[in-house]
Motif scaffolding. Structure first.
Motif, PDB file in Angstrom:
ATOM      1  N   GLU A   9       0.949  -1.512   0.190  1.00 37.77           N
ATOM      2  CA  GLU A   9      -0.165   0.056   0.185  1.00 37.77           C
ATOM      3  C   GLU A   9       0.581   1.356   0.056  1.00 37.77           C
ATOM      4  O   GLU A   9       0.892   2.301  -0.628  1.00 37.77           O
ATOM      5  CB  GLU A   9      -0.971  -0.016   1.287  1.00 37.77           C
ATOM      6  N   MET A  10       2.074   1.112   0.615  1.00 44.64           N
ATOM      7  CA  MET A  10       2.324   2.513   1.026  1.00 44.64           C
ATOM      8  C   MET A  10       2.962   2.939  -0.218  1.00 44.64           C
ATOM      9  O   MET A  10       3.538   3.361  -1.359  1.00 44.64           O
ATOM     10  CB  MET A  10       4.262   2.870   1.915  1.00 44.64           C
ATOM     11  N   ARG A  11       3.782   1.951  -1.445  1.00 44.33           N
ATOM     12  CA  ARG A  11       4.327   1.499  -2.938  1.00 44.33           C
ATOM     13  C   ARG A  11       2.991   1.941  -3.315  1.00 44.33           C
ATOM     14  O   ARG A  11       3.407   2.941  -4.345  1.00 44.33           O
ATOM     15  CB  ARG A  11       4.855  -0.103  -3.275  1.00 44.33           C
ATOM     16  N   ARG A  12       2.207   1.547  -3.123  1.00 42.64           N
ATOM     17  CA  ARG A  12       0.332   2.257  -3.994  1.00 42.64           C
ATOM     18  C   ARG A  12       0.883   3.812  -3.784  1.00 42.64           C
ATOM     19  O   ARG A  12       0.832   4.537  -5.137  1.00 42.64           O
ATOM     20  CB  ARG A  12      -0.220   1.572  -3.929  1.00 42.64           C
ATOM     21  N   LYS A  13       1.403   4.275  -2.898  1.00 44.96           N
ATOM     22  CA  LYS A  13       0.828   5.757  -2.407  1.00 44.96           C
ATOM     23  C   LYS A  13       1.422   6.407  -2.994  1.00 44.96           C
ATOM     24  O   LYS A  13       1.246   7.409  -3.902  1.00 44.96           O
ATOM     25  CB  LYS A  13       1.110   6.218  -1.092  1.00 44.96           C
ATOM     26  N   LYS A  14       2.779   6.231  -2.884  1.00 49.40           N
ATOM     27  CA  LYS A  14       3.656   6.610  -4.252  1.00 49.40           C
ATOM     28  C   LYS A  14       3.717   6.770  -4.898  1.00 49.40           C
ATOM     29  O   LYS A  14       4.145   7.861  -5.635  1.00 49.40           O
ATOM     30  CB  LYS A  14       5.724   5.624  -3.472  1.00 49.40           C
ATOM     31  N   LEU A  15       3.404   5.763  -6.378  1.00 49.00           N
ATOM     32  CA  LEU A  15       3.044   5.519  -6.936  1.00 49.00           C
ATOM     33  C   LEU A  15       2.113   6.436  -7.869  1.00 49.00           C
ATOM     34  O   LEU A  15       2.438   7.120  -8.506  1.00 49.00           O
ATOM     35  CB  LEU A  15       2.939   4.573  -7.848  1.00 49.00           C
ATOM     36  N   LEU A  16       1.536   6.564  -6.835  1.00 51.53           N
ATOM     37  CA  LEU A  16      -0.042   7.713  -7.358  1.00 51.53           C
ATOM     38  C   LEU A  16       0.950   9.017  -7.123  1.00 51.53           C
ATOM     39  O   LEU A  16       0.070   9.166  -7.899  1.00 51.53           O
ATOM     40  CB  LEU A  16      -1.147   7.460  -5.886  1.00 51.53           C
ATOM     41  N   PHE A  17       1.362   9.616  -6.110  1.00 51.08           N
ATOM     42  CA  PHE A  17       2.152  11.161  -6.230  1.00 51.08           C
ATOM     43  C   PHE A  17       2.572  11.324  -7.485  1.00 51.08           C
ATOM     44  O   PHE A  17       2.571  12.134  -8.190  1.00 51.08           O
ATOM     45  CB  PHE A  17       3.121  10.846  -4.690  1.00 51.08           C
ATOM     46  N   ARG A  18       3.838   9.345  -8.209  1.00 54.72           N
ATOM     47  CA  ARG A  18       4.350  10.380  -8.916  1.00 54.72           C
ATOM     48  C   ARG A  18       3.855   9.872  -9.812  1.00 54.72           C
ATOM     49  O   ARG A  18       4.603  10.780 -11.228  1.00 54.72           O
ATOM     50  CB  ARG A  18       6.283   9.170  -8.637  1.00 54.72           C
ATOM     51  N   GLY A  19       2.776   9.709 -10.031  1.00 53.56           N
ATOM     52  CA  GLY A  19       2.078   9.154 -11.770  1.00 53.56           C
ATOM     53  C   GLY A  19       1.701  10.707 -12.090  1.00 53.56           C
ATOM     54  O   GLY A  19       1.127  10.479 -13.323  1.00 53.56           O
ATOM     55  N   GLY A  20       0.207  11.640 -11.166  1.00 54.00           N
ATOM     56  CA  GLY A  20       0.529  12.696 -11.083  1.00 54.00           C
ATOM     57  C   GLY A  20       1.296  13.661 -11.139  1.00 54.00           C
ATOM     58  O   GLY A  20       0.784  14.501 -11.441  1.00 54.00           O
ATOM     59  N   HIS A  21       2.118  13.596 -11.082  1.00 55.96           N
ATOM     60  CA  HIS A  21       2.933  14.411 -11.344  1.00 55.96           C
ATOM     61  C   HIS A  21       4.072  14.185 -12.380  1.00 55.96           C
ATOM     62  O   HIS A  21       5.974  14.357 -11.812  1.00 55.96           O
ATOM     63  CB  HIS A  21       3.645  14.689  -9.736  1.00 55.96           C
ATOM     64  N   ARG A  22       3.772  13.750 -13.694  1.00 60.68           N
ATOM     65  CA  ARG A  22       4.780  13.645 -14.695  1.00 60.68           C
ATOM     66  C   ARG A  22       6.304  14.541 -15.234  1.00 60.68           C
ATOM     67  O   ARG A  22       7.379  14.616 -16.112  1.00 60.68           O
ATOM     68  CB  ARG A  22       4.138  13.091 -16.109  1.00 60.68           C
ATOM     69  N   GLY A  23       4.787  16.021 -15.515  1.00 58.97           N
ATOM     70  CA  GLY A  23       5.500  17.392 -15.852  1.00 58.97           C
ATOM     71  C   GLY A  23       4.913  17.760 -17.043  1.00 58.97           C
ATOM     72  O   GLY A  23       4.690  18.921 -17.418  1.00 58.97           O
ATOM     73  N   THR A  24       3.531  17.117 -17.528  1.00 60.33           N
ATOM     74  CA  THR A  24       2.614  17.248 -18.425  1.00 60.33           C
ATOM     75  C   THR A  24       1.636  17.229 -18.227  1.00 60.33           C
ATOM     76  O   THR A  24       0.722  15.765 -17.580  1.00 60.33           O
ATOM     77  CB  THR A  24       3.367  17.050 -20.323  1.00 60.33           C
ATOM     78  N   LYS A  25       0.353  17.917 -18.534  1.00 52.37           N
ATOM     79  CA  LYS A  25      -0.634  17.936 -17.680  1.00 52.37           C
ATOM     80  C   LYS A  25      -1.436  16.818 -18.838  1.00 52.37           C
ATOM     81  O   LYS A  25      -2.287  16.065 -18.259  1.00 52.37           O
ATOM     82  CB  LYS A  25      -1.390  19.434 -18.332  1.00 52.37           C
ATOM     83  N   GLU A  26      -0.699  16.495 -20.208  1.00 53.93           N
ATOM     84  CA  GLU A  26      -1.310  15.634 -20.979  1.00 53.93           C
ATOM     85  C   GLU A  26      -1.413  13.928 -20.213  1.00 53.93           C
ATOM     86  O   GLU A  26      -1.908  13.202 -19.972  1.00 53.93           O
ATOM     87  CB  GLU A  26      -1.147  15.164 -21.905  1.00 53.93           C
ATOM     88  N   ASN A  27      -0.045  13.725 -19.733  1.00 56.57           N
ATOM     89  CA  ASN A  27       0.298  12.638 -19.181  1.00 56.57           C
ATOM     90  C   ASN A  27       0.013  12.716 -17.199  1.00 56.57           C
ATOM     91  O   ASN A  27      -0.845  11.299 -17.333  1.00 56.57           O
ATOM     92  CB  ASN A  27       1.691  12.957 -19.131  1.00 56.57           C
ATOM     93  N   ASP A  28      -0.127  13.490 -17.391  1.00 53.94           N
ATOM     94  CA  ASP A  28      -0.848  13.700 -15.730  1.00 53.94           C
ATOM     95  C   ASP A  28      -2.356  13.113 -15.966  1.00 53.94           C
ATOM     96  O   ASP A  28      -2.733  12.198 -15.242  1.00 53.94           O
ATOM     97  CB  ASP A  28      -0.697  14.512 -14.595  1.00 53.94           C
ATOM     98  N   ILE A  29      -3.245  14.189 -16.859  1.00 52.77           N
ATOM     99  CA  ILE A  29      -4.537  13.139 -17.276  1.00 52.77           C
ATOM    100  C   ILE A  29      -4.537  11.241 -17.165  1.00 52.77           C
ATOM    101  O   ILE A  29      -5.334  10.540 -16.835  1.00 52.77           O
ATOM    102  CB  ILE A  29      -4.717  13.768 -18.477  1.00 52.77           C
ATOM    103  N   LEU A  30      -3.520  11.002 -18.204  1.00 55.06           N
ATOM    104  CA  LEU A  30      -3.587   9.693 -18.633  1.00 55.06           C
ATOM    105  C   LEU A  30      -3.282   8.590 -17.702  1.00 55.06           C
ATOM    106  O   LEU A  30      -3.626   8.115 -17.245  1.00 55.06           O
ATOM    107  CB  LEU A  30      -2.928  10.231 -20.166  1.00 55.06           C
ATOM    108  N   MET A  31      -2.755   9.219 -16.873  1.00 59.52           N
ATOM    109  CA  MET A  31      -1.678   8.457 -15.523  1.00 59.52           C
ATOM    110  C   MET A  31      -3.123   8.479 -14.488  1.00 59.52           C
ATOM    111  O   MET A  31      -3.035   7.635 -13.970  1.00 59.52           O
ATOM    112  CB  MET A  31      -0.487   8.825 -15.560  1.00 59.52           C
ATOM    113  N   GLY A  32      -3.558   9.667 -14.335  1.00 58.91           N
ATOM    114  CA  GLY A  32      -4.675   9.542 -13.466  1.00 58.91           C
ATOM    115  C   GLY A  32      -5.779   9.054 -13.676  1.00 58.91           C
ATOM    116  O   GLY A  32      -6.457   7.992 -13.285  1.00 58.91           O
ATOM    117  N   ARG A  33      -5.538   9.197 -14.811  1.00 58.99           N
ATOM    118  CA  ARG A  33      -6.846   7.790 -15.389  1.00 58.99           C
ATOM    119  C   ARG A  33      -7.026   6.348 -14.901  1.00 58.99           C
ATOM    120  O   ARG A  33      -8.115   5.807 -14.738  1.00 58.99           O
ATOM    121  CB  ARG A  33      -7.494   8.244 -16.540  1.00 58.99           C
TER     122      ARG A  33
END
Length: 90
Positions: A9-33
């Motif tokens: 679960e801790m790993r998932r939380k870290k990935l949730l943060f990093r995946g939502g902060h990719r650097g481009t809004k488009e990728n943030d949206i794709l990763m977020g979905r």
């Protein structure tokens, strides 16, 4: 880490943060979905794959692969990338 939060679960939380902060809004949206729909159910192997996409792949390449504009190299053409691609085309 507390006793109430598993290592997974801790790993998932870290990935949730990093995946939502990719650097481009488009990728943030794709990763977020993707994370909203699948992160809680990914296996450890799939988490490894997702983490590799986040850590190793430049934003521009990821976007092209995730939207199907270019074919990903074999090492990244995984079930995780296909799940992301399916959501990007939905």
């Amino acid at each position: 880490m507390t006793d109430n939060i598993s290592e997974l679960e801790m790993r998932r939380k870290k990935l949730l943060f990093r995946g939502g902060h990719r650097g481009t809004k488009e990728n943030d949206i794709l990763m977020g979905r993707f994370m909203e729909k699948h992160l809680s159910t990914l296996t450890e192997e799939q988490l490894d794959t997702f983490e590799a996409l986040i850590n190793e792949v430049p934003d521009a390449d990821f976007f092209k692969w995730a939207t199907g504009k270019e074919q990903a190299p074999a090492q990244y053409d995984t079930d995780v990338l296909r799940m992301i691609r399916e959501l990007s085309n939905a």
